[in-house]
Design a protein around this motif. Structure first.
Motif, PDB file in Angstrom:
ATOM      1  N   UNK A  73       3.971 -13.224 -37.699  1.00  0.00           N
ATOM      2  CA  UNK A  73       4.531 -14.457 -37.472  1.00  0.00           C
ATOM      3  C   UNK A  73       6.007 -14.568 -38.344  1.00  0.00           C
ATOM      4  N   UNK A  74       6.033 -14.145 -39.517  1.00  0.00           N
ATOM      5  CA  UNK A  74       7.027 -14.348 -40.387  1.00  0.00           C
ATOM      6  C   UNK A  74       8.276 -13.378 -39.911  1.00  0.00           C
ATOM      7  N   UNK A  75       7.706 -12.054 -39.530  1.00  0.00           N
ATOM      8  CA  UNK A  75       8.441 -11.119 -38.974  1.00  0.00           C
ATOM      9  C   UNK A  75       9.353 -11.708 -37.825  1.00  0.00           C
ATOM     10  N   UNK A  76       8.440 -12.391 -37.030  1.00  0.00           N
ATOM     11  CA  UNK A  76       9.208 -13.093 -35.537  1.00  0.00           C
ATOM     12  C   UNK A  76      10.502 -13.846 -36.073  1.00  0.00           C
ATOM     13  N   UNK A 109      21.998  -3.830 -35.528  1.00  0.00           N
ATOM     14  CA  UNK A 109      21.178  -2.822 -34.665  1.00  0.00           C
ATOM     15  C   UNK A 109      20.136  -2.548 -35.641  1.00  0.00           C
ATOM     16  N   UNK A 110      20.294  -1.966 -36.534  1.00  0.00           N
ATOM     17  CA  UNK A 110      19.593  -1.230 -37.552  1.00  0.00           C
ATOM     18  C   UNK A 110      18.502  -2.289 -38.029  1.00  0.00           C
ATOM     19  N   UNK A 111      18.579  -3.551 -38.402  1.00  0.00           N
ATOM     20  CA  UNK A 111      17.789  -4.580 -38.776  1.00  0.00           C
ATOM     21  C   UNK A 111      16.901  -5.054 -37.492  1.00  0.00           C
ATOM     22  N   UNK A 112      17.383  -5.119 -36.358  1.00  0.00           N
ATOM     23  CA  UNK A 112      16.747  -5.609 -35.166  1.00  0.00           C
ATOM     24  C   UNK A 112      15.683  -4.602 -34.922  1.00  0.00           C
ATOM     25  N   UNK A 113      16.190  -3.313 -34.636  1.00  0.00           N
ATOM     26  CA  UNK A 113      15.201  -1.914 -34.523  1.00  0.00           C
ATOM     27  C   UNK A 113      13.979  -1.976 -35.531  1.00  0.00           C
ATOM     28  N   UNK A 114      14.563  -2.127 -36.697  1.00  0.00           N
ATOM     29  CA  UNK A 114      13.454  -1.752 -37.816  1.00  0.00           C
ATOM     30  C   UNK A 114      12.322  -2.700 -37.586  1.00  0.00           C
ATOM     31  N   UNK A 115      12.609  -4.006 -37.472  1.00  0.00           N
ATOM     32  CA  UNK A 115      11.967  -5.280 -37.322  1.00  0.00           C
ATOM     33  C   UNK A 115      11.024  -5.060 -36.122  1.00  0.00           C
ATOM     34  N   UNK A 116      11.555  -4.791 -34.882  1.00  0.00           N
ATOM     35  CA  UNK A 116      10.919  -4.898 -33.561  1.00  0.00           C
ATOM     36  C   UNK A 116      10.062  -3.845 -33.548  1.00  0.00           C
TER      37      UNK A 116
END
Length: 94
Positions: free
Chosen positions: A38-41, A70-77
Protein backbone atom coordinates in the motif's frame (compact mmCIF):
# COMPACT_ATOMS: atom_id res chain seq x y z
CA UNK A 1 -2.72 22.91 -24.97
CA UNK A 2 -1.87 26.48 -24.12
CA UNK A 3 0.91 27.52 -21.77
CA UNK A 4 -1.71 28.80 -19.33
CA UNK A 5 -3.52 25.44 -19.35
CA UNK A 6 -0.24 23.65 -18.72
CA UNK A 7 0.55 25.96 -15.82
CA UNK A 8 -2.89 25.31 -14.27
CA UNK A 9 -2.31 21.57 -14.51
CA UNK A 10 1.14 21.97 -12.96
CA UNK A 11 -0.32 23.99 -10.10
CA UNK A 12 -2.97 21.33 -9.45
CA UNK A 13 -0.34 18.58 -9.67
CA UNK A 14 1.74 20.21 -6.94
CA UNK A 15 -1.30 20.34 -4.65
CA UNK A 16 -1.95 16.65 -5.31
CA UNK A 17 1.73 15.87 -4.87
CA UNK A 18 1.70 17.50 -1.45
CA UNK A 19 -1.22 15.32 -0.34
CA UNK A 20 0.25 12.12 -1.77
CA UNK A 21 3.70 12.75 -0.34
CA UNK A 22 2.24 13.51 3.10
CA UNK A 23 0.32 10.23 2.98
CA UNK A 24 3.49 8.36 2.01
CA UNK A 25 5.55 9.94 4.78
CA UNK A 26 2.84 9.21 7.35
CA UNK A 27 2.71 5.53 6.43
CA UNK A 28 5.01 3.70 8.86
CA UNK A 29 5.18 0.46 6.86
CA UNK A 30 8.57 -1.12 6.21
CA UNK A 31 9.48 -3.67 3.57
CA UNK A 32 7.97 -6.99 4.56
CA UNK A 33 5.10 -5.43 6.51
CA UNK A 34 1.53 -6.18 5.46
CA UNK A 35 1.02 -2.53 4.52
CA UNK A 36 4.23 -2.28 2.46
CA UNK A 37 2.55 -2.65 -0.93
CA UNK A 38 0.00 0.00 0.00
CA UNK A 39 2.85 2.37 0.80
CA UNK A 40 4.44 1.48 -2.53
CA UNK A 41 1.18 2.28 -4.33
CA UNK A 42 1.30 5.74 -2.78
CA UNK A 43 4.92 6.11 -3.88
CA UNK A 44 3.95 5.04 -7.39
CA UNK A 45 1.29 7.75 -7.46
CA UNK A 46 3.90 10.26 -6.30
CA UNK A 47 6.24 9.27 -9.12
CA UNK A 48 3.38 9.41 -11.63
CA UNK A 49 2.77 13.00 -10.59
CA UNK A 50 6.44 13.78 -11.14
CA UNK A 51 6.15 12.26 -14.62
CA UNK A 52 3.10 14.42 -15.30
CA UNK A 53 5.04 17.50 -14.22
CA UNK A 54 7.99 16.60 -16.41
CA UNK A 55 5.76 15.95 -19.42
CA UNK A 56 3.51 19.00 -19.10
CA UNK A 57 6.07 21.63 -18.12
CA UNK A 58 6.23 24.34 -20.79
CA UNK A 59 9.34 24.32 -22.96
CA UNK A 60 11.50 21.44 -24.05
CA UNK A 61 11.14 18.21 -22.12
CA UNK A 62 14.07 17.59 -19.79
CA UNK A 63 15.27 14.17 -20.89
CA UNK A 64 17.26 13.53 -17.71
CA UNK A 65 14.13 14.15 -15.62
CA UNK A 66 12.07 11.96 -17.94
CA UNK A 67 14.64 9.18 -17.64
CA UNK A 68 14.66 9.47 -13.84
CA UNK A 69 10.85 9.50 -13.69
CA UNK A 70 10.63 6.37 -15.83
CA UNK A 71 13.31 4.61 -13.80
CA UNK A 72 11.41 5.26 -10.56
CA UNK A 73 8.07 4.16 -12.00
CA UNK A 74 9.46 0.97 -13.53
CA UNK A 75 11.35 0.11 -10.34
CA UNK A 76 8.31 0.55 -8.11
CA UNK A 77 5.90 -1.11 -10.55
CA UNK A 78 8.19 -4.16 -10.73
CA UNK A 79 6.89 -5.20 -7.30
CA UNK A 80 3.35 -5.36 -8.68
CA UNK A 81 4.24 -6.95 -12.03
CA UNK A 82 7.17 -9.26 -11.22
CA UNK A 83 6.74 -11.36 -14.37
CA UNK A 84 7.11 -8.27 -16.56
CA UNK A 85 10.74 -7.86 -15.44
CA UNK A 86 10.38 -4.08 -15.38
CA UNK A 87 13.49 -3.58 -13.27
CA UNK A 88 15.54 -5.07 -16.09
CA UNK A 89 14.02 -2.54 -18.48
CA UNK A 90 15.53 0.25 -16.41
CA UNK A 91 18.99 -0.88 -17.52
CA UNK A 92 18.22 0.45 -20.99
CA UNK A 93 17.37 3.92 -19.70
CA UNK A 94 20.92 4.93 -18.81
Amino acid sequence: MTKEEKLKILEASWELHSQVEKSYLNNPANKGDTEWLEKQRILLADMALHLLQTAIKPGDIELDRLRDNMNAILTIADQFLPKADLKKATEKLY
